[in-house]
Design a protein around this motif. Structure first.
Motif, PDB file in Angstrom:
ATOM      1  N   LEU A 190     -19.453  17.379  14.515  1.00  0.00           N
ATOM      2  CA  LEU A 190     -18.122  17.831  14.131  1.00  0.00           C
ATOM      3  C   LEU A 190     -17.808  19.217  14.681  1.00  0.00           C
ATOM      4  CD1 LEU A 190     -15.476  17.593  12.530  1.00  0.00           C
ATOM      5  CD2 LEU A 190     -16.722  18.451  10.521  1.00  0.00           C
ATOM      6  N   GLU A 191     -18.784  20.133  14.612  1.00  0.00           N
ATOM      7  CA  GLU A 191     -18.505  21.503  15.052  1.00  0.00           C
ATOM      8  C   GLU A 191     -18.128  21.568  16.535  1.00  0.00           C
ATOM      9  OE1 GLU A 191     -22.936  20.886  15.608  1.00  0.00           O
ATOM     10  OE2 GLU A 191     -21.442  20.382  14.071  1.00  0.00           O
ATOM     11  N   ASP A 192     -18.722  20.697  17.348  1.00  0.00           N
ATOM     12  CA  ASP A 192     -18.400  20.681  18.772  1.00  0.00           C
ATOM     13  C   ASP A 192     -17.054  20.012  19.037  1.00  0.00           C
ATOM     14  OD1 ASP A 192     -20.761  21.988  19.308  1.00  0.00           O
ATOM     15  OD2 ASP A 192     -21.872  20.157  19.725  1.00  0.00           O
ATOM     16  N   LEU A 193     -16.727  19.001  18.251  1.00  0.00           N
ATOM     17  CA  LEU A 193     -15.400  18.393  18.355  1.00  0.00           C
ATOM     18  C   LEU A 193     -14.324  19.423  18.026  1.00  0.00           C
ATOM     19  CD1 LEU A 193     -13.516  15.945  18.676  1.00  0.00           C
ATOM     20  CD2 LEU A 193     -13.983  15.378  16.277  1.00  0.00           C
ATOM     21  N   LEU A 194     -14.546  20.211  16.965  1.00  0.00           N
ATOM     22  CA  LEU A 194     -13.569  21.229  16.586  1.00  0.00           C
ATOM     23  C   LEU A 194     -13.488  22.331  17.641  1.00  0.00           C
ATOM     24  CD1 LEU A 194     -14.389  21.526  12.776  1.00  0.00           C
ATOM     25  CD2 LEU A 194     -12.333  20.512  13.794  1.00  0.00           C
ATOM     26  N   GLY A 195     -14.624  22.750  18.183  1.00  0.00           N
ATOM     27  CA  GLY A 195     -14.613  23.779  19.212  1.00  0.00           C
ATOM     28  C   GLY A 195     -13.882  23.329  20.460  1.00  0.00           C
ATOM     29  N   ALA A 196     -14.169  22.099  20.898  1.00  0.00           N
ATOM     30  CA  ALA A 196     -13.475  21.570  22.067  1.00  0.00           C
ATOM     31  C   ALA A 196     -11.990  21.401  21.783  1.00  0.00           C
ATOM     32  CB  ALA A 196     -14.098  20.234  22.464  1.00  0.00           C
ATOM     33  N   GLY A 197     -11.668  20.901  20.585  1.00  0.00           N
ATOM     34  CA  GLY A 197     -10.267  20.712  20.216  1.00  0.00           C
ATOM     35  C   GLY A 197      -9.510  22.019  20.161  1.00  0.00           C
ATOM     36  N   ALA A 198     -10.175  23.090  19.691  1.00  0.00           N
ATOM     37  CA  ALA A 198      -9.523  24.404  19.628  1.00  0.00           C
ATOM     38  C   ALA A 198      -9.171  24.904  21.020  1.00  0.00           C
ATOM     39  CB  ALA A 198     -10.440  25.400  18.918  1.00  0.00           C
ATOM     40  N   ILE A 199     -10.056  24.697  21.980  1.00  0.00           N
ATOM     41  CA  ILE A 199      -9.791  25.126  23.356  1.00  0.00           C
ATOM     42  C   ILE A 199      -8.660  24.306  23.962  1.00  0.00           C
ATOM     43  CG2 ILE A 199     -10.784  25.187  25.688  1.00  0.00           C
ATOM     44  CD1 ILE A 199     -13.516  25.766  24.238  1.00  0.00           C
ATOM     45  N   LEU A 200      -8.693  23.011  23.745  1.00  0.00           N
ATOM     46  CA  LEU A 200      -7.641  22.144  24.289  1.00  0.00           C
ATOM     47  C   LEU A 200      -6.291  22.434  23.640  1.00  0.00           C
ATOM     48  CD1 LEU A 200      -9.857  18.969  24.467  1.00  0.00           C
ATOM     49  CD2 LEU A 200      -8.668  19.986  26.439  1.00  0.00           C
ATOM     50  N   ALA A 201      -6.297  22.730  22.341  1.00  0.00           N
ATOM     51  CA  ALA A 201      -5.042  23.079  21.673  1.00  0.00           C
ATOM     52  C   ALA A 201      -4.480  24.390  22.232  1.00  0.00           C
ATOM     53  CB  ALA A 201      -5.269  23.202  20.161  1.00  0.00           C
ATOM     54  N   ALA A 202      -5.353  25.360  22.483  1.00  0.00           N
ATOM     55  CA  ALA A 202      -4.911  26.628  23.069  1.00  0.00           C
ATOM     56  C   ALA A 202      -4.373  26.425  24.473  1.00  0.00           C
ATOM     57  CB  ALA A 202      -6.073  27.621  23.085  1.00  0.00           C
ATOM     58  N   LEU A 203      -5.023  25.558  25.229  1.00  0.00           N
ATOM     59  CA  LEU A 203      -4.560  25.265  26.590  1.00  0.00           C
ATOM     60  C   LEU A 203      -3.180  24.623  26.558  1.00  0.00           C
ATOM     61  CD1 LEU A 203      -5.418  25.292  29.597  1.00  0.00           C
ATOM     62  CD2 LEU A 203      -6.481  23.058  29.219  1.00  0.00           C
ATOM     63  N   ARG A 204      -2.980  23.728  25.614  1.00  0.00           N
ATOM     64  CA  ARG A 204      -1.675  23.073  25.500  1.00  0.00           C
ATOM     65  C   ARG A 204      -0.591  24.074  25.104  1.00  0.00           C
ATOM     66  NH1 ARG A 204      -1.664  17.613  22.198  1.00  0.00           N
ATOM     67  NH2 ARG A 204      -2.251  19.019  20.502  1.00  0.00           N
ATOM     68  N   LYS A 205      -0.929  25.049  24.287  1.00  0.00           N
ATOM     69  CA  LYS A 205       0.049  26.075  23.907  1.00  0.00           C
ATOM     70  C   LYS A 205       0.465  26.929  25.099  1.00  0.00           C
ATOM     71  CE  LYS A 205      -1.147  26.555  19.013  1.00  0.00           C
ATOM     72  NZ  LYS A 205      -1.704  27.452  17.962  1.00  0.00           N
ATOM     73  N   GLN A 206      -0.365  26.940  26.127  1.00  0.00           N
ATOM     74  CA  GLN A 206      -0.034  27.680  27.340  1.00  0.00           C
ATOM     75  C   GLN A 206       0.799  26.851  28.320  1.00  0.00           C
ATOM     76  OE1 GLN A 206      -0.673  31.030  27.996  1.00  0.00           O
ATOM     77  NE2 GLN A 206      -1.111  30.919  25.797  1.00  0.00           N
ATOM     78  N   GLY A 207       1.242  25.685  27.868  1.00  0.00           N
ATOM     79  CA  GLY A 207       2.123  24.863  28.693  1.00  0.00           C
ATOM     80  C   GLY A 207       1.445  23.747  29.445  1.00  0.00           C
ATOM     81  N   VAL A 208       0.147  23.590  29.258  1.00  0.00           N
ATOM     82  CA  VAL A 208      -0.563  22.473  29.887  1.00  0.00           C
ATOM     83  C   VAL A 208      -0.358  21.240  29.015  1.00  0.00           C
ATOM     84  CG1 VAL A 208      -2.803  21.564  30.588  1.00  0.00           C
ATOM     85  CG2 VAL A 208      -2.263  23.985  30.956  1.00  0.00           C
ATOM     86  N   ASP A 209       0.439  20.310  29.499  1.00  0.00           N
ATOM     87  CA  ASP A 209       0.794  19.157  28.665  1.00  0.00           C
ATOM     88  C   ASP A 209       0.213  17.844  29.178  1.00  0.00           C
ATOM     89  OD1 ASP A 209       2.304  18.861  30.922  1.00  0.00           O
ATOM     90  OD2 ASP A 209       4.253  18.922  29.918  1.00  0.00           O
ATOM     91  N   SER A 210      -0.628  17.920  30.208  1.00  0.00           N
ATOM     92  CA  SER A 210      -1.208  16.704  30.767  1.00  0.00           C
ATOM     93  C   SER A 210      -2.613  16.490  30.211  1.00  0.00           C
ATOM     94  CB  SER A 210      -1.251  16.784  32.297  1.00  0.00           C
ATOM     95  OG  SER A 210      -1.820  15.613  32.846  1.00  0.00           O
TER      96      SER A 210
END
Length: 251
Positions: free
Chosen positions: A167-187
């Motif tokens: 779970l901790e790695d899923l959350l860590g990866a998800g946090a990075i991907l969520a931050a990337l999406r907030k920067q306009g990466v929508d793909s």
């Protein structure tokens, strides 16, 4: 290999473990390793102090030889740290240990993923630097269709050696991907979008990591301090990038 294995057509992708890294690395420009408990958390703590961290995939006598070759200190197992050798995979021990300019950090999971990335740029990500990593990736153009990034959750191992999604790695990866999406990466691939959604839907990340199987294992073993450090969210702006065989803070 068929493109469906590679999540082709998406700028940001997500998978698990060394095999996932190896499969996706051929089709991406950058691989982000996420091993919250504790390899990439330890890398982030060490890199904050200016240490160059050399990943190494084996915890055996060859690690000492490699450390000698790299003119580096060797991090030992959590329970093996001594006053003469205080550096270990424990983030808490690294935070309190004397400064080491060069450190070999053995980790079968995190280091194996870094090695599996091939010629891709490799970044160490965790909860502590999730937003910093996402922002850095976006600034470098990673996540675009012509510069895909793969975020790889390390996971743990069952006694038979098979991958245990953590779970901790899923959350860590998800946090990075969520931050990337907030920067306009929508793909984002469906896998990456689901990981980001898991993070965003978790109301208390620290509580989730602490109560997770991996968190309980470490806490019950006397390393609750490591869990506390690993569960810190966005407390660091240091982005460790693998350069000349070592993770160092990106400029």
């Amino acid at each position: 290999m068929d493109e469906w294995f590679l999540q082709a057509g998406s700028g940001a992708r997500f998978d698990w473990g060394p095999v996932g890294a190896q499969r996706l690395a051929a089709g991406v420009a950058c691989v982000v390793v996420v091993d919250v408990l504790s390899f990439t958390t330890s890398v982030s703590v060490a890199a904050e102090s200016g240490t160059r961290v050399f990943p190494y995939a084996w915890r055996d006598e060859s690690a000492a030889k490699f450390a000698d070759e790299m003119d580096a200190r060797l991090a030992v197992g959590r329970r093996m740290a001594t006053p003469d050798s205080p550096w270990s995979l424990s983030p808490a021990s690294l935070r309190s240990a004397p400064f080491a300019p060069r450190l070999v950090l053995p980790s079968p999971n995190g280091s194996s993923i870094a090695a599996a990335a091939g010629d891709s740029v490799v970044v160490a990500g965790c909860l502590r630097n999730a937003t910093a990593v996402g922002n850095w990736l976006a600034r470098q153009g990673y996540g675009a269709l012509d510069r895909p990034v793969a975020v790889i959750a390390s996971g743990e191992r069952w006694p038979d050696g098979s991958l245990r999604p953590a779970l901790e790695d899923l959350l860590g990866a998800g946090a990075i991907l969520a931050a990337l999406r907030k920067q306009g990466v929508d793909s984002l691939s469906p896998e990456a979008a689901a990981a980001a959604a898991c993070f965003e839907a978790t109301p208390d990340v620290m509580a989730a990591v602490t109560a997770s199987a991996s968190g309980r294992e470490l806490s019950d073993g006397g390393f609750a301090g490591d869990v506390d450090i690993a569960a810190e969210l966005d407390v660091s702006d240091v982005v460790p990038v693998l350069t000349d065989r070592a993770f160092t803070a990106a400029g």
